[in-house]
Design an enzyme around this catalytic site. Structure first.
Site, PDB file in Angstrom:
ATOM      1  N   HIS A 130       0.820  -1.219   0.000  1.00 55.65           N
ATOM      2  CA  HIS A 130       0.000   0.000   0.000  1.00 55.65           C
ATOM      3  C   HIS A 130       0.857   1.273   0.000  1.00 55.65           C
ATOM      4  O   HIS A 130       0.465   2.288   0.571  1.00 55.65           O
ATOM      5  CB  HIS A 130      -1.012  -0.022   1.147  1.00 55.65           C
ATOM      6  CG  HIS A 130      -0.404  -0.105   2.528  1.00 55.65           C
ATOM      7  ND1 HIS A 130      -1.014  -0.768   3.568  1.00 55.65           N
ATOM      8  CD2 HIS A 130       0.737   0.404   3.046  1.00 55.65           C
ATOM      9  CE1 HIS A 130      -0.267  -0.666   4.659  1.00 55.65           C
ATOM     10  NE2 HIS A 130       0.797   0.044   4.361  1.00 55.65           N
TER      11      HIS A 130
ATOM     12  N   HIS B  96      -0.534   5.405   9.228  1.00 52.17           N
ATOM     13  CA  HIS B  96       0.881   5.786   9.212  1.00 52.17           C
ATOM     14  C   HIS B  96       1.064   7.144   9.873  1.00 52.17           C
ATOM     15  O   HIS B  96       1.640   8.069   9.293  1.00 52.17           O
ATOM     16  CB  HIS B  96       1.397   5.834   7.780  1.00 52.17           C
ATOM     17  CG  HIS B  96       1.215   4.546   7.046  1.00 52.17           C
ATOM     18  ND1 HIS B  96       0.012   4.141   6.536  1.00 52.17           N
ATOM     19  CD2 HIS B  96       2.098   3.558   6.748  1.00 52.17           C
ATOM     20  CE1 HIS B  96       0.144   2.961   5.946  1.00 52.17           C
ATOM     21  NE2 HIS B  96       1.407   2.577   6.065  1.00 52.17           N
TER      22      HIS B  96
ATOM     23  N   HIS C 143      10.718  -3.809   3.762  1.00 50.29           N
ATOM     24  CA  HIS C 143      11.303  -2.470   3.740  1.00 50.29           C
ATOM     25  C   HIS C 143      11.613  -1.992   5.144  1.00 50.29           C
ATOM     26  O   HIS C 143      11.019  -2.447   6.119  1.00 50.29           O
ATOM     27  CB  HIS C 143      10.416  -1.448   3.014  1.00 50.29           C
ATOM     28  CG  HIS C 143       9.065  -1.157   3.617  1.00 50.29           C
ATOM     29  ND1 HIS C 143       8.078  -2.091   3.764  1.00 50.29           N
ATOM     30  CD2 HIS C 143       8.525   0.004   4.084  1.00 50.29           C
ATOM     31  CE1 HIS C 143       6.983  -1.528   4.280  1.00 50.29           C
ATOM     32  NE2 HIS C 143       7.235  -0.256   4.492  1.00 50.29           N
TER      33      HIS C 143
ATOM     34  N   GLU D  76       4.794  -4.995   8.623  1.00 47.37           N
ATOM     35  CA  GLU D  76       3.386  -4.788   8.239  1.00 47.37           C
ATOM     36  C   GLU D  76       2.775  -6.044   7.624  1.00 47.37           C
ATOM     37  O   GLU D  76       1.544  -6.189   7.601  1.00 47.37           O
ATOM     38  CB  GLU D  76       3.276  -3.696   7.172  1.00 47.37           C
ATOM     39  CG  GLU D  76       3.545  -2.298   7.654  1.00 47.37           C
ATOM     40  CD  GLU D  76       3.557  -1.303   6.488  1.00 47.37           C
ATOM     41  OE1 GLU D  76       3.677  -0.119   6.769  1.00 47.37           O
ATOM     42  OE2 GLU D  76       3.460  -1.695   5.308  1.00 47.37           O
TER      43      GLU D  76
END
Lengths: 280, 114
Positions: A12, A59, A194, A241
């Site tokens: 996303h 976020h 990441h 995530e």
């Protein structure tokens, strides 16, 4: 009763939304990424879901550290895109599936999940981008109603992978017992590997990402047996995530078929991609 | 909690210390506050009672230092929306590399497959 049509997993990344805003999706840099979503988009169009349950993390756009729930469930009739610092994006608001949301709220608490229940709340790229990737960007209105589930992946302690998996089981029970004939698609979002913070910033694990996409359908135990620390180590601090895909996978049958997978690396600073899963 | 090197997610002391910095950054979510920040950065920062070290890191846009002081990237990223700085440069600064080297050594060659 409602019917689970399938499970989708996807990145996303906010820059996907930016690329769409700027019309760069067919340009050299982005085309390989967006091409991999042609099949998922046509799959979704064929399935014609009425409700999309989207599992994602905020976020730092809607929730601050003053009160940060581990799990939150939206029960709103409408969700506006939030201003993430660059001004709000020009996409339609998301209509909420209030009826299913409240049904799920009852089911979650009955099954000893106790989410924050959010009746007035905006949504950030964590929900926006997957919706754009799978449904395309509509001019007027989205063709589906949404149920947002937020998972804290921002501040430790994040929930365990096992807990996310179990949440998926409760979600499935709610879908299978929800009166009516709504067709439901479940979207697990985030990742892939990441790390954006600390001296290990820029960490990407291509092999682990490929293995994830290949085996999330066939061997989820491989991933539910890992600890949170393992996730951070293998996929990077923000790559953790991926635990949110386990809600989607936990919601599905033990046997599923992998209809599609796609991987592009690096996309922005991450490994990126998607899967389409159907129950067997 | 096992140590994973260079991953501030597990730095609870840092996270506690960085609360005000993150709160300042979160405030940049509204157009009014962004305008106030651009108009008079010092006055805007005064509102949040940052310690000297933290304030200096913000003023210098020292991303590595802001994170070391407990800034969470997702909040402090709102600063990068004000003075447009690519995420890649923020990543590179934390890795202590030039953006070119960071791109080459950390992110690597582009590959894709379905």
């Amino acid at each position: 009763m409602a019917h689970l049509v399938g499970g989708l997993g996807t990145s996303h990344i906010p820059s996907i939304g930016v690329a769409l805003d700027r019309g760069q999706d067919t340009g050299d840099e982005w085309k390989p990424f967006f091409d991999g979503y042609d099949f998922p988009k046509s799959w979704v169009a064929e399935q014609k879901p009425d409700i999309a349950v989207v599992i994602f993390n905020d976020h730092g756009n809607v929730m601050f550290l003053d009160r940060l729930p581990t799990f939150a469930l939206g029960v709103a009739e409408r969700y506006e895109p939030v201003d993430e610092g660059w001004g709000p994006r020009d996409i339609p608001d998301f209509e909420g599936a209030e009826d299913f949301s409240w049904f799920l709220a009852d089911k979650m608490v009955e099954r000893h999940f106790d989410p924050m229940i959010a009746r007035e709340i905006e949504v950030d790229h964590g929900l926006q981008v997957p919706m754009e990737l799978f449904f395309g960007r509509p001019i007027e209105a989205w063709p589906v109603r949404v149920v947002p589930i937020w998972v804290n992946t921002l501040q430790y302690p994040i929930p365990t992978p096992q807990r996310c998996w179990e949440l998926g089981k409760v979600l499935r029970e709610a879908i299978d017992t929800f009166p009516g004939d709504d067709r439901v698609v479940v979207m697990g979002t985030g990742g892939l590997s990441h790390q954006l913070q600390g001296a290990r910033a820029g960490f990407i694990n291509r092999d682990a990402d490929r293995e994830w996409l290949e085996t999330i359908g066939s061997n989820p135990e491989r991933w539910t047996s890992m600890s949170r620390e393992d996730y951070v180590e293998v996929f990077g601090s923000e790559g953790a995530e991926l635990i949110m895909w386990l809600v989607m996978r936990g919601c599905m049958n033990s046997k599923v078929s992998l209809k599609h997978k796609h991987y592009v690396v690096p996309t922005s600073m991450t490994g990126a991609g998607c899967v389409v899963l159907e129950n067997c | 909690m096992p140590e994973i090197p260079d991953s501030p997610m597990f730095d609870r002391e840092g996270a506690i210390r960085g609360y005000r910095l993150n709160k300042m950054a979160m405030a940049l979510s509204t157009p009014e506050n962004r305008a106030a920040f651009l108009d008079d950065e010092a006055a805007f920062l005064d509102r949040f009672q940052l310690d000297v070290e933290t304030r200096e890191a913000v003023v210098n846009r020292d991303w590595q230092e802001m994170i070391r002081l407990g800034g969470n990237l997702f909040y402090i990223l709102k600063l990068s929306a004000i003075d447009p700085i690519p995420l890649l440069h923020i990543g590179a600064a934390q890795a202590g590399m030039s953006p070119e080297r960071f791109k080459r050594e950390r992110l690597g060659e582009k590959q894709w497959h379905t």
